[in-house]
Design a protein around this motif. Structure first.
Motif, PDB file in Angstrom:
ATOM      1  N   PHE A  77       1.102  -0.972  -0.022  1.00 11.86           N
ATOM      2  CA  PHE A  77      -0.016   0.031   0.062  1.00 11.86           C
ATOM      3  C   PHE A  77       1.108   1.267   0.334  1.00 11.86           C
ATOM      4  O   PHE A  77       2.093   1.080   0.894  1.00 11.86           O
ATOM      5  CB  PHE A  77      -0.800  -0.233   1.241  1.00 11.86           C
ATOM      6  CG  PHE A  77      -1.811   0.601   1.477  1.00 11.86           C
ATOM      7  CD1 PHE A  77      -3.063   1.204  -0.351  1.00 11.86           C
ATOM      8  CD2 PHE A  77      -2.069   1.723   2.486  1.00 11.86           C
ATOM      9  CE1 PHE A  77      -3.883   2.119   0.536  1.00 11.86           C
ATOM     10  CE2 PHE A  77      -2.686   3.311   2.243  1.00 11.86           C
ATOM     11  CZ  PHE A  77      -3.667   2.702   1.308  1.00 11.86           C
ATOM     12  N   ASP A  78       0.650   2.024  -0.642  1.00 10.07           N
ATOM     13  CA  ASP A  78       1.187   3.537  -0.557  1.00 10.07           C
ATOM     14  C   ASP A  78       0.648   4.576  -0.661  1.00 10.07           C
ATOM     15  O   ASP A  78      -0.384   5.091  -0.986  1.00 10.07           O
ATOM     16  CB  ASP A  78       1.707   3.680  -2.088  1.00 10.07           C
ATOM     17  CG  ASP A  78       2.422   5.160  -1.772  1.00 10.07           C
ATOM     18  OD1 ASP A  78       2.696   5.620  -1.580  1.00 10.07           O
ATOM     19  OD2 ASP A  78       3.080   5.331  -3.598  1.00 10.07           O
TER      20      ASP A  78
ATOM     21  N   GLY B  84       4.123  -4.842 -13.500  1.00  8.89           N
ATOM     22  CA  GLY B  84       3.038  -4.182 -14.088  1.00  8.89           C
ATOM     23  C   GLY B  84       1.692  -4.460 -13.203  1.00  8.89           C
ATOM     24  O   GLY B  84       0.488  -3.531 -13.522  1.00  8.89           O
ATOM     25  N   VAL B  85       2.210  -5.208 -12.440  1.00  9.61           N
ATOM     26  CA  VAL B  85       0.817  -5.177 -11.299  1.00  9.61           C
ATOM     27  C   VAL B  85       1.246  -4.636 -10.200  1.00  9.61           C
ATOM     28  O   VAL B  85       1.701  -4.689  -9.880  1.00  9.61           O
ATOM     29  CB  VAL B  85       0.201  -6.934 -11.835  1.00  9.61           C
ATOM     30  CG1 VAL B  85      -0.324  -7.260 -13.439  1.00  9.61           C
ATOM     31  CG2 VAL B  85       0.820  -7.618 -11.333  1.00  9.61           C
ATOM     32  N   ASN B  86      -0.427  -4.841  -9.407  1.00  7.65           N
ATOM     33  CA  ASN B  86      -0.024  -4.528  -8.415  1.00  7.65           C
ATOM     34  C   ASN B  86      -0.456  -5.375  -6.550  1.00  7.65           C
ATOM     35  O   ASN B  86      -0.359  -5.257  -5.517  1.00  7.65           O
ATOM     36  CB  ASN B  86      -0.928  -3.298  -8.063  1.00  7.65           C
ATOM     37  CG  ASN B  86      -2.096  -3.282  -7.712  1.00  7.65           C
ATOM     38  OD1 ASN B  86      -3.167  -4.598  -7.994  1.00  7.65           O
ATOM     39  ND2 ASN B  86      -3.510  -2.436  -7.837  1.00  7.65           N
ATOM     40  N   GLU B  87      -0.885  -7.195  -7.687  1.00  6.38           N
ATOM     41  CA  GLU B  87      -0.855  -8.105  -6.889  1.00  6.38           C
ATOM     42  C   GLU B  87      -0.065  -8.995  -7.381  1.00  6.38           C
ATOM     43  O   GLU B  87      -0.605  -9.401  -8.024  1.00  6.38           O
ATOM     44  CB  GLU B  87      -2.655  -8.359  -6.795  1.00  6.38           C
ATOM     45  CG  GLU B  87      -3.141  -9.391  -5.456  1.00  6.38           C
ATOM     46  CD  GLU B  87      -4.640  -9.035  -4.793  1.00  6.38           C
ATOM     47  OE1 GLU B  87      -4.615  -9.874  -4.572  1.00  6.38           O
ATOM     48  OE2 GLU B  87      -4.916  -8.547  -6.663  1.00  6.38           O
TER      49      GLU B  87
ATOM     50  N   SER C 119       1.084   8.002   0.181  1.00  2.67           N
ATOM     51  CA  SER C 119       1.050   8.959  -0.433  1.00  2.67           C
ATOM     52  C   SER C 119       0.422   9.056  -1.669  1.00  2.67           C
ATOM     53  O   SER C 119      -0.209  10.745  -2.145  1.00  2.67           O
ATOM     54  CB  SER C 119       2.513   8.740  -0.880  1.00  2.67           C
ATOM     55  OG  SER C 119       2.998   8.130  -1.454  1.00  2.67           O
ATOM     56  N   ILE C 120      -0.477   8.334  -2.221  1.00  2.00           N
ATOM     57  CA  ILE C 120      -1.163   8.388  -3.100  1.00  2.00           C
ATOM     58  C   ILE C 120      -2.484   8.738  -2.310  1.00  2.00           C
ATOM     59  O   ILE C 120      -3.353   7.713  -1.541  1.00  2.00           O
ATOM     60  CB  ILE C 120      -1.294   7.227  -4.421  1.00  2.00           C
ATOM     61  CG1 ILE C 120      -0.022   7.082  -4.477  1.00  2.00           C
ATOM     62  CG2 ILE C 120      -2.312   7.011  -5.579  1.00  2.00           C
ATOM     63  CD1 ILE C 120       0.006   5.504  -5.164  1.00  2.00           C
ATOM     64  N   THR C 121      -3.455   9.623  -3.174  1.00  2.00           N
ATOM     65  CA  THR C 121      -4.740  10.345  -2.360  1.00  2.00           C
ATOM     66  C   THR C 121      -5.896   9.624  -3.682  1.00  2.00           C
ATOM     67  O   THR C 121      -6.674  10.521  -3.853  1.00  2.00           O
ATOM     68  CB  THR C 121      -5.008  11.971  -2.242  1.00  2.00           C
ATOM     69  OG1 THR C 121      -3.865  12.065  -3.710  1.00  2.00           O
ATOM     70  CG2 THR C 121      -3.028  11.702  -1.951  1.00  2.00           C
ATOM     71  N   GLN C 122      -5.934   8.807  -4.361  1.00  2.00           N
ATOM     72  CA  GLN C 122      -6.867   8.130  -5.319  1.00  2.00           C
ATOM     73  C   GLN C 122      -8.022   7.703  -4.406  1.00  2.00           C
ATOM     74  O   GLN C 122      -8.183   7.437  -3.938  1.00  2.00           O
ATOM     75  CB  GLN C 122      -6.275   6.929  -6.864  1.00  2.00           C
ATOM     76  CG  GLN C 122      -4.826   7.709  -7.430  1.00  2.00           C
ATOM     77  CD  GLN C 122      -5.422   8.372  -8.473  1.00  2.00           C
ATOM     78  OE1 GLN C 122      -6.478   8.826  -9.069  1.00  2.00           O
ATOM     79  NE2 GLN C 122      -4.741   9.188  -9.103  1.00  2.00           N
ATOM     80  N   LYS C 123      -9.087   7.985  -5.216  1.00  2.00           N
ATOM     81  CA  LYS C 123     -10.784   7.658  -4.669  1.00  2.00           C
ATOM     82  C   LYS C 123     -10.686   6.308  -4.867  1.00  2.00           C
ATOM     83  O   LYS C 123     -10.609   5.451  -3.693  1.00  2.00           O
ATOM     84  CB  LYS C 123     -11.190   8.246  -5.016  1.00  2.00           C
ATOM     85  CG  LYS C 123     -11.713  10.046  -4.953  1.00  2.00           C
ATOM     86  CD  LYS C 123     -13.102  10.248  -4.988  1.00  2.00           C
ATOM     87  CE  LYS C 123     -13.164  12.038  -4.787  1.00  2.00           C
ATOM     88  NZ  LYS C 123     -13.997  12.297  -5.232  1.00  2.00           N
ATOM     89  N   ASN C 124     -10.111   5.924  -6.229  1.00  2.00           N
ATOM     90  CA  ASN C 124     -10.195   3.998  -5.626  1.00  2.00           C
ATOM     91  C   ASN C 124      -8.768   3.257  -5.126  1.00  2.00           C
ATOM     92  O   ASN C 124      -7.914   3.395  -5.301  1.00  2.00           O
ATOM     93  CB  ASN C 124     -10.150   3.881  -7.537  1.00  2.00           C
ATOM     94  CG  ASN C 124     -10.498   2.026  -7.254  1.00  2.00           C
ATOM     95  OD1 ASN C 124     -10.605   1.412  -6.673  1.00  2.00           O
ATOM     96  ND2 ASN C 124     -10.582   1.634  -8.969  1.00  2.00           N
TER      97      ASN C 124
ATOM     98  N   ASP D  68      -6.592   1.871  -6.730  1.00  2.00           N
ATOM     99  CA  ASP D  68      -4.851   2.892  -7.575  1.00  2.00           C
ATOM    100  C   ASP D  68      -4.441   3.018  -6.461  1.00  2.00           C
ATOM    101  O   ASP D  68      -2.998   3.774  -7.288  1.00  2.00           O
ATOM    102  CB  ASP D  68      -5.667   3.581  -8.534  1.00  2.00           C
ATOM    103  CG  ASP D  68      -6.392   3.635  -9.016  1.00  2.00           C
ATOM    104  OD1 ASP D  68      -6.221   2.045  -9.280  1.00  2.00           O
ATOM    105  OD2 ASP D  68      -7.338   3.880  -9.730  1.00  2.00           O
ATOM    106  N   ARG D  69      -4.201   2.394  -5.047  1.00  2.00           N
ATOM    107  CA  ARG D  69      -3.445   2.921  -4.149  1.00  2.00           C
ATOM    108  C   ARG D  69      -2.501   2.314  -3.719  1.00  2.00           C
ATOM    109  O   ARG D  69      -1.618   1.877  -2.575  1.00  2.00           O
ATOM    110  CB  ARG D  69      -4.008   3.658  -2.920  1.00  2.00           C
ATOM    111  CG  ARG D  69      -5.239   4.672  -3.411  1.00  2.00           C
ATOM    112  CD  ARG D  69      -5.875   5.811  -1.972  1.00  2.00           C
ATOM    113  NE  ARG D  69      -5.293   5.735  -1.319  1.00  2.00           N
ATOM    114  CZ  ARG D  69      -5.765   6.296   0.113  1.00  2.00           C
ATOM    115  NH1 ARG D  69      -7.167   5.955   0.037  1.00  2.00           N
ATOM    116  NH2 ARG D  69      -4.642   6.924   0.362  1.00  2.00           N
TER     117      ARG D  69
END
Length: 310
Positions: free
Chosen positions: A12-13, A120-123, A15-20, A23-24
């Motif tokens: 988890f990041d 390139g994926v987050n999982e 610092s990213i403020t994306q609503k979804n 995307d964080r």
């Protein structure tokens, strides 16, 4: 006895403020300028010699580490043993003491671990070996998370994969068998048989020829006949599994257990994995685990073709 429990690996990041929320999470190869797959390899290479978890009195190390940089998979034995209490080891044939385990002795068991971290994926995926529904995921996760935090100042998340992600490929597979292990019924008979040695009582329900016991998804649908049967069987046994078949391939899934909180567990297929003196074959475990990852990848990474991933 042996099974594989699948977990997701994410970072988890904050610092990213994306609503979804999806995307964080960091992409696995872009974790604060680090590649999580490379960090995993470094971590496991650092454990070639035994280390101690003094708080929980466990000795552990990684052996037979293998990895494929192109396919971004890594696998190994995670060897763990408990120490800190004197005990005796008996021979179950004659119930005589064979050895005495001292306070500073650890009985080491081998747990297979398998990781898949596409670019390139987050999982990513981790398959953790369990023995009688007991594994060493918590120990591995705690040590690996501390390693990543020291390198990248981020915490990893390692949570059980949900059935919706792991089983969609098998949701319509037909159940051919339900098995209850450590079945508590017929106690009078069991007591008599027990005098002959250790007995692992089982009850098996098989579908009549040409029929089935329902689909895999039925066992997880609240209120279904299959779920109600599992609920009843869970009260009289240690674990409930179902063996399903699809396109000539079988898988055995845990559908009820009185002792494990693991959301998903896939029983070892002993037709594909040799077991010698209670220990599964390392090479066979890799082949079987890789086939499971292929099943899951079709669901988890829908925008990629299987060839692009594995």
């Amino acid at each position: 006895m042996h099974a594989i429990a699948p977990y997701s690996l994410r970072v988890f990041d904050s610092s990213i403020t994306q609503k979804n929320r999806e995307d964080r999470y960091h992409k696995l190869d872009q974790v604060m300028k680090h590649d999580l797959f490379e960090l995993l390899k470094q971590f496991m290479l650092s454990l070639q010699n035994f280390a101690l978890d003094k708080e929980n009195k466990q000795a552990y190390r990684v052996t037979d580490l293998k990895y494929d940089d192109k396919r971004r998979v890594a696998w190994a034995w995670f060897e763990v043993g408990q120490y800190g209490m004197k005990s005796e080891i008996i021979n179950i044939k004659n119930f005589q003491k064979d050895f005495e385990k001292g306070e500073n002795n650890a009985d080491i068991a081998k747990y297979f671990v398998f990781f898949f971290m596409p670019k390139g994926v987050n999982e990513g995926m981790a398959l953790m070996h369990t023995i009688r529904s007991s594994g060493k995921k918590t120990l591995f996760f705690q040590k690996f998370n501390a390693f990543v935090r020291a390198k990248a100042n981020r915490n990893i998340m390692m949570n059980p994969l949900s059935y919706s992600k792991t089983f969609s490929q098998w949701a319509d597979a037909e159940s051919k068998e339900i098995k209850v292990t450590r079945f508590a019924g017929a106690s009078d008979f069991a007591e008599k048989v027990k005098k002959l040695g250790h007995v692992e009582k089982e009850m098996v329900i098989r579908a009549p020829r040409g029929r089935n016991l329902g689909k895999l998804k039925d066992f997880y649908e609240k209120g279904s006949n299959q779920a109600e049967v599992v609920e009843v069987l869970s009260e009289i046994g240690k674990k409930v599994t179902t063996t399903v078949e699809m396109n000539g391939v079988t898988r055995t899934f845990t559908v009820g257990s009185s002792s494990s909180s693991t959301l998903c567990e896939i029983a070892l297929d002993e037709e594909k994995v040799k077991v010698v003196e209670g220990v599964p074959d390392f090479s066979d475990l890799f082949d079987w685990s890789f086939s499971i990852v292929k099943d899951f990848s079709a669901t988890m990474y829908k925008k990629y073709t299987l060839a692009e991933l594995v």
